[in-house]
Design an enzyme around this catalytic site. Sequence first.
Site, PDB file in Angstrom:
ATOM      1  N   PHE A  96       0.847  -1.191   0.000  1.00  0.00           N
ATOM      2  CA  PHE A  96       0.000   0.000   0.000  1.00  0.00           C
ATOM      3  C   PHE A  96       0.889   1.251   0.000  1.00  0.00           C
ATOM      4  O   PHE A  96       1.912   1.282   0.676  1.00  0.00           O
ATOM      5  CB  PHE A  96      -0.879  -0.041   1.252  1.00  0.00           C
ATOM      6  CG  PHE A  96      -2.010   0.925   1.267  1.00  0.00           C
ATOM      7  CD1 PHE A  96      -3.133   0.708   0.488  1.00  0.00           C
ATOM      8  CD2 PHE A  96      -1.964   2.053   2.076  1.00  0.00           C
ATOM      9  CE1 PHE A  96      -4.196   1.604   0.505  1.00  0.00           C
ATOM     10  CE2 PHE A  96      -3.024   2.952   2.104  1.00  0.00           C
ATOM     11  CZ  PHE A  96      -4.142   2.726   1.316  1.00  0.00           C
TER      12      PHE A  96
ATOM     13  N   ARG B  12     -12.811  -4.494  -6.960  1.00  0.00           N
ATOM     14  CA  ARG B  12     -12.502  -5.216  -5.729  1.00  0.00           C
ATOM     15  C   ARG B  12     -13.775  -5.423  -4.915  1.00  0.00           C
ATOM     16  O   ARG B  12     -14.558  -4.499  -4.715  1.00  0.00           O
ATOM     17  CB  ARG B  12     -11.490  -4.368  -4.947  1.00  0.00           C
ATOM     18  CG  ARG B  12     -10.818  -5.055  -3.802  1.00  0.00           C
ATOM     19  CD  ARG B  12      -9.756  -4.165  -3.201  1.00  0.00           C
ATOM     20  NE  ARG B  12     -10.347  -3.038  -2.476  1.00  0.00           N
ATOM     21  CZ  ARG B  12      -9.754  -2.401  -1.463  1.00  0.00           C
ATOM     22  NH1 ARG B  12      -8.546  -2.749  -1.078  1.00  0.00           N
ATOM     23  NH2 ARG B  12     -10.344  -1.396  -0.855  1.00  0.00           N
TER      24      ARG B  12
ATOM     25  N   LYS C 258     -11.612  -1.418   8.913  1.00  0.00           N
ATOM     26  CA  LYS C 258     -11.938  -2.349   7.820  1.00  0.00           C
ATOM     27  C   LYS C 258     -12.801  -3.477   8.387  1.00  0.00           C
ATOM     28  O   LYS C 258     -13.942  -3.229   8.752  1.00  0.00           O
ATOM     29  CB  LYS C 258     -10.649  -2.804   7.135  1.00  0.00           C
ATOM     30  CG  LYS C 258     -10.027  -1.614   6.365  1.00  0.00           C
ATOM     31  CD  LYS C 258      -8.647  -1.869   5.830  1.00  0.00           C
ATOM     32  CE  LYS C 258      -8.159  -0.633   5.063  1.00  0.00           C
ATOM     33  NZ  LYS C 258      -6.714  -0.604   4.873  1.00  0.00           N
TER      34      LYS C 258
HETATM   35  C1  PLP Z   1      -6.077   0.759   4.739  1.00  0.00           C
HETATM   36  C2  PLP Z   1      -4.598   0.682   4.764  1.00  0.00           C
HETATM   37  C3  PLP Z   1      -3.821   1.728   5.299  1.00  0.00           C
HETATM   38  C4  PLP Z   1      -4.476   2.999   5.780  1.00  0.00           C
HETATM   39  O1  PLP Z   1      -3.669   3.705   6.671  1.00  0.00           O
HETATM   40  P1  PLP Z   1      -4.244   4.869   7.586  1.00  0.00           P
HETATM   41  O2  PLP Z   1      -3.032   5.511   8.111  1.00  0.00           O
HETATM   42  O3  PLP Z   1      -5.086   4.224   8.668  1.00  0.00           O
HETATM   43  O4  PLP Z   1      -5.082   5.778   6.743  1.00  0.00           O
HETATM   44  C5  PLP Z   1      -2.451   1.563   5.323  1.00  0.00           C
HETATM   45  N1  PLP Z   1      -1.863   0.440   4.872  1.00  0.00           N
HETATM   46  C6  PLP Z   1      -2.579  -0.589   4.349  1.00  0.00           C
HETATM   47  C7  PLP Z   1      -1.894  -1.817   3.854  1.00  0.00           C
HETATM   48  C8  PLP Z   1      -3.964  -0.482   4.262  1.00  0.00           C
HETATM   49  O5  PLP Z   1      -4.673  -1.475   3.731  1.00  0.00           O
END
Ligand code: PLP
Length: 418
Positions: free
Chosen positions: A133, A377, A230
């Site tokens: 991510f 998705r 989530k």
């Molecule tokens: C949803 C998600 C995030 C989101 O990070 P926030 O700091 O809570 O906004 C980060 N990394 C991954 C892998 C995610 O799926």
Amino acid sequence: MAKLEVGSLTTRDDCVALDANDVLAPLRGEFTLNEGEIYLDGNSLGPVSRAVLTRVNEVLKTEWGQGLARSWNDAGWMEMPTRLGDRLAPLIGAQPGEVLVADTLTFMLAKLIGGALDQRVDRHVVLTDVANFHSDLYIVQAMASRAGRPVTVKAVERGALERELGGDVALVMLTQVDFRSGELLDMKAITKMVHDAGALMLWDLAHSAGAVPIDLSGADADFAAGCGYKYLNGGPGAPAFLYVRKSWQGVLENPLPGWLGHARPFDFEYLYEPAKGMQAFVTSSPSIIALAALDGALDVWDRVTIDQVRAKSLALTDLFIELVEARLPGVFEIVTPREHAQRGSQVALRHPLAYGVIQSLLERGVVGDFRDPDIARFGFAPLYVRYVDVFDGVERLVDVMDAEGFDDSRFATRRPVT
Ligand SMILES: *Cc1c(COP(=O)(O)O)cnc(C)c1O
């Protein structure tokens, strides 16, 4: 999955029967869901539950409304980050006193990356997954560049991890379930491989907490973090959780110290001295209303086991894949692995006009989401998604593909959140 006629396609009646026999079916009534809508986006933002509404209301009316500042002592507000951590611990295979709830995920990753890099000062590489991510990639680069020595971040293809795991690797940071493809990584095997190379292992559990069984202790993972909004249904921007294995506590330092992680916050001392245990990873004032929402959201886990959730998750994703392949042969590439051991709780379909497909589905009351460049998705959250939802969702997807409205020019411009 039980089918009424062996070898034939699952029918809607089969799905109705599966729902009637589903041990998790009664839980759906706990959630606020729109009538007629099929919500396959709980991997992005879970719905609100009755317990959340009750708990948040109580905080607003009584704890904050009447208790005011007294509630820091009287309502246990200060203990919420560690108390919720202990509540969450069994879901991720952690022990009491190993989990903290605070901040949001990217901040938690910053704390763990920064702390971990200080524990391997003779090493200069952080290894991660190029498909990770983007927030994880940004924060790891930022923390590496501030490590006080040259540290390079290598974001590599998943298949190259083992090859890249040399003696200069300080830390490996991976997300257990790929946010695009839904691929589930083998936590135990990878952690062992990382430890054998003398490096530390940090797991991001954003798409696995509340969706798949996790055994951080069994895998001997060093550190982990994940978000609360989530599959844990804690609400938009809910606090995250952070895990630090017992043996690291008192050793690993919080690179973002603040007054509430101090051993004696109300002595207002000039120099920082970390509190004992997980409290040292608290930086600032707990966000009480948000923590209360997550607290309420965790109530449902008093009534179900993660193994029940996992069994239904695999059945739902199997069903979705089966129906998409049968009803829309060759239309999508199914990116998510077929092997159960490699699948999280979502299915990713590749299509060049995936954004338009998702938008057209929205107009037909099916909520999924789009991930750039070409992924439609769908998340399957077993606490409230039914087998008939999968069946009807695929039927509506067939309508979308038949009608061909998904290539409409109004979908040429994407909205800010996809
Ligand atoms: C949803 C998600 C995030 C989101 O990070 P926030 O700091 O809570 O906004 C980060 N990394 C991954 C892998 C995610 O799926």
